[in-house]
Design a protein around this motif. Structure first.
Motif, PDB file in Angstrom:
ATOM      1  N   ALA A  95      26.928  21.006  43.968  1.00 18.49           N
ATOM      2  CA  ALA A  95      25.918  20.242  43.219  1.00 18.49           C
ATOM      3  C   ALA A  95      25.134  21.152  42.283  1.00 18.49           C
ATOM      4  O   ALA A  95      24.844  20.779  41.144  1.00 18.49           O
ATOM      5  CB  ALA A  95      24.978  19.521  44.176  1.00 18.49           C
ATOM      6  N   LEU A  96      24.800  22.360  42.739  1.00 20.98           N
ATOM      7  CA  LEU A  96      24.084  23.312  41.894  1.00 20.98           C
ATOM      8  C   LEU A  96      24.937  23.720  40.700  1.00 20.98           C
ATOM      9  O   LEU A  96      24.457  23.767  39.568  1.00 20.98           O
ATOM     10  CB  LEU A  96      23.675  24.545  42.700  1.00 20.98           C
ATOM     11  CG  LEU A  96      22.965  25.653  41.912  1.00 20.98           C
ATOM     12  CD1 LEU A  96      21.669  25.128  41.290  1.00 20.98           C
ATOM     13  CD2 LEU A  96      22.701  26.848  42.804  1.00 20.98           C
ATOM     14  N   ALA A  97      26.214  24.000  40.940  1.00 20.75           N
ATOM     15  CA  ALA A  97      27.120  24.385  39.853  1.00 20.75           C
ATOM     16  C   ALA A  97      27.249  23.264  38.825  1.00 20.75           C
ATOM     17  O   ALA A  97      27.209  23.505  37.617  1.00 20.75           O
ATOM     18  CB  ALA A  97      28.491  24.761  40.414  1.00 20.75           C
ATOM     19  N   VAL A  98      27.358  22.031  39.282  1.00 22.00           N
ATOM     20  CA  VAL A  98      27.463  20.881  38.375  1.00 22.00           C
ATOM     21  C   VAL A  98      26.181  20.718  37.575  1.00 22.00           C
ATOM     22  O   VAL A  98      26.215  20.497  36.363  1.00 22.00           O
ATOM     23  CB  VAL A  98      27.810  19.592  39.164  1.00 22.00           C
ATOM     24  CG1 VAL A  98      27.650  18.353  38.300  1.00 22.00           C
ATOM     25  CG2 VAL A  98      29.224  19.689  39.719  1.00 22.00           C
ATOM     26  N   ALA A  99      25.038  20.842  38.224  1.00 20.42           N
ATOM     27  CA  ALA A  99      23.749  20.693  37.539  1.00 20.42           C
ATOM     28  C   ALA A  99      23.556  21.781  36.488  1.00 20.42           C
ATOM     29  O   ALA A  99      23.114  21.503  35.375  1.00 20.42           O
ATOM     30  CB  ALA A  99      22.607  20.725  38.550  1.00 20.42           C
ATOM     31  N   GLU A 100      23.900  23.015  36.813  1.00 28.05           N
ATOM     32  CA  GLU A 100      23.776  24.099  35.837  1.00 28.05           C
ATOM     33  C   GLU A 100      24.696  23.865  34.651  1.00 28.05           C
ATOM     34  O   GLU A 100      24.322  24.113  33.517  1.00 28.05           O
ATOM     35  CB  GLU A 100      24.104  25.447  36.490  1.00 28.05           C
ATOM     36  CG  GLU A 100      23.029  25.958  37.406  1.00 28.05           C
ATOM     37  CD  GLU A 100      23.376  27.307  38.007  1.00 28.05           C
ATOM     38  OE1 GLU A 100      24.570  27.678  38.040  1.00 28.05           O
ATOM     39  OE2 GLU A 100      22.444  27.995  38.438  1.00 28.05           O
ATOM     40  N   PHE A 101      25.898  23.384  34.912  1.00 24.26           N
ATOM     41  CA  PHE A 101      26.864  23.174  33.834  1.00 24.26           C
ATOM     42  C   PHE A 101      26.447  22.028  32.929  1.00 24.26           C
ATOM     43  O   PHE A 101      26.832  21.980  31.762  1.00 24.26           O
ATOM     44  CB  PHE A 101      28.264  22.934  34.403  1.00 24.26           C
ATOM     45  CG  PHE A 101      29.343  23.197  33.392  1.00 24.26           C
ATOM     46  CD1 PHE A 101      29.783  24.483  33.169  1.00 24.26           C
ATOM     47  CD2 PHE A 101      29.878  22.170  32.648  1.00 24.26           C
ATOM     48  CE1 PHE A 101      30.747  24.749  32.216  1.00 24.26           C
ATOM     49  CE2 PHE A 101      30.851  22.417  31.701  1.00 24.26           C
ATOM     50  CZ  PHE A 101      31.293  23.711  31.484  1.00 24.26           C
ATOM     51  N   ALA A 102      25.642  21.119  33.415  1.00 22.91           N
ATOM     52  CA  ALA A 102      25.199  19.973  32.610  1.00 22.91           C
ATOM     53  C   ALA A 102      24.198  20.375  31.533  1.00 22.91           C
ATOM     54  O   ALA A 102      23.991  19.631  30.576  1.00 22.91           O
ATOM     55  CB  ALA A 102      24.590  18.901  33.515  1.00 22.91           C
ATOM     56  N   SER A 103      23.598  21.533  31.636  1.00 22.16           N
ATOM     57  CA  SER A 103      22.634  21.995  30.641  1.00 22.16           C
ATOM     58  C   SER A 103      23.343  22.350  29.341  1.00 22.16           C
ATOM     59  O   SER A 103      24.370  23.034  29.358  1.00 22.16           O
ATOM     60  CB  SER A 103      21.895  23.230  31.173  1.00 22.16           C
ATOM     61  OG  SER A 103      21.200  23.865  30.123  1.00 22.16           O
ATOM     62  N   PRO A 104      22.804  21.931  28.194  1.00 22.71           N
ATOM     63  CA  PRO A 104      23.410  22.303  26.911  1.00 22.71           C
ATOM     64  C   PRO A 104      23.525  23.818  26.724  1.00 22.71           C
ATOM     65  O   PRO A 104      24.421  24.288  26.027  1.00 22.71           O
ATOM     66  CB  PRO A 104      22.450  21.718  25.871  1.00 22.71           C
ATOM     67  CG  PRO A 104      21.684  20.665  26.567  1.00 22.71           C
ATOM     68  CD  PRO A 104      21.629  21.073  28.016  1.00 22.71           C
ATOM     69  N   VAL A 105      22.649  24.579  27.369  1.00 19.34           N
ATOM     70  CA  VAL A 105      22.692  26.034  27.250  1.00 19.34           C
ATOM     71  C   VAL A 105      23.963  26.597  27.884  1.00 19.34           C
ATOM     72  O   VAL A 105      24.407  27.684  27.526  1.00 19.34           O
ATOM     73  CB  VAL A 105      21.420  26.669  27.867  1.00 19.34           C
ATOM     74  CG1 VAL A 105      21.479  28.176  27.867  1.00 19.34           C
ATOM     75  CG2 VAL A 105      20.191  26.193  27.109  1.00 19.34           C
ATOM     76  N   VAL A 106      24.562  25.850  28.785  1.00 19.80           N
ATOM     77  CA  VAL A 106      25.837  26.252  29.382  1.00 19.80           C
ATOM     78  C   VAL A 106      26.980  25.491  28.720  1.00 19.80           C
ATOM     79  O   VAL A 106      27.983  26.085  28.308  1.00 19.80           O
ATOM     80  CB  VAL A 106      25.844  26.000  30.910  1.00 19.80           C
ATOM     81  CG1 VAL A 106      27.204  26.344  31.510  1.00 19.80           C
ATOM     82  CG2 VAL A 106      24.740  26.797  31.578  1.00 19.80           C
ATOM     83  N   THR A 107      26.836  24.182  28.600  1.00 15.88           N
ATOM     84  CA  THR A 107      27.930  23.342  28.124  1.00 15.88           C
ATOM     85  C   THR A 107      28.386  23.695  26.712  1.00 15.88           C
ATOM     86  O   THR A 107      29.586  23.840  26.459  1.00 15.88           O
ATOM     87  CB  THR A 107      27.520  21.855  28.167  1.00 15.88           C
ATOM     88  OG1 THR A 107      27.104  21.549  29.493  1.00 15.88           O
ATOM     89  CG2 THR A 107      28.664  20.958  27.782  1.00 15.88           C
TER      90      THR A 107
END
Length: 158
Positions: A54-66
């Motif tokens: 869940a943490l990995a998915v939430a972090e990846f959802a940020s435009p700064v990562v995506t």
């Protein structure tokens, strides 16, 4: 995004590594850690594994990562295809893909494109997607006609 290619295709991995190295000082983290998070340790299951995912998915959802991850993946795919002898006669893209196309075409250097993508991602994250779109639309409305011919605005109503 491309984890199998990252492991099995050297040109893809070299391109991802180059993007991650250039982005690290701009983003403050190693993009590869977000794109290819480690699997849970052996024996970790249940709620702990679910929380890590869940943490990995939430972090990846940020435009700064995506947004940087999209650029890096698209760029790496292009370089992998070129390494196989596939040379484009023309390139094009949409949104982040436009920066990839400009880089593959030699219009932008990789470091220039990544700086733009990182700044765009930070602005989108800070403003929120709808506010960022409104800011672009406002700037486009105030631009001179020659500049307007270069602007494409993506919004659900168009």
């Amino acid at each position: 995004m491309g984890a199998g290619l990252y492991v099995s295709c050297a040109p893809f991995r070299v391109a991802i590594d180059a993007c991650a190295a250039a982005l690290r000082p701009l983003l403050g983290f190693d993009l590869r850690a977000k794109m290819y998070p480690p699997a849970p340790a052996p024996g970790v299951a249940g709620a702990a594994a679910d929380a890590a995912e869940a943490l990995a998915v939430a972090e990846f959802a940020s435009p700064v990562v995506t947004q940087p991850a999209l650029f890096a993946t698209e760029y790496a795919l292009a370089r992998a295809l070129q390494a196989c002898g596939v040379q484009p006669a023309a390139v094009g893209g949409h949104s982040i893909g436009e920066y990839v196309a400009a880089t593959v075409a030699g219009v932008l250097r990789l470091d220039e494109a990544l700086a733009i993508v990182a700044a765009r991602a930070r602005a989108t994250d800070a403003l929120g997607a709808s506010e960022a779109a409104a800011a672009v639309a406002e700037a486009a409305a105030a631009a001179t006609p020659p500049l307007l011919s270069l602007i494409h605005i993506s919004e659900p109503t168009r």
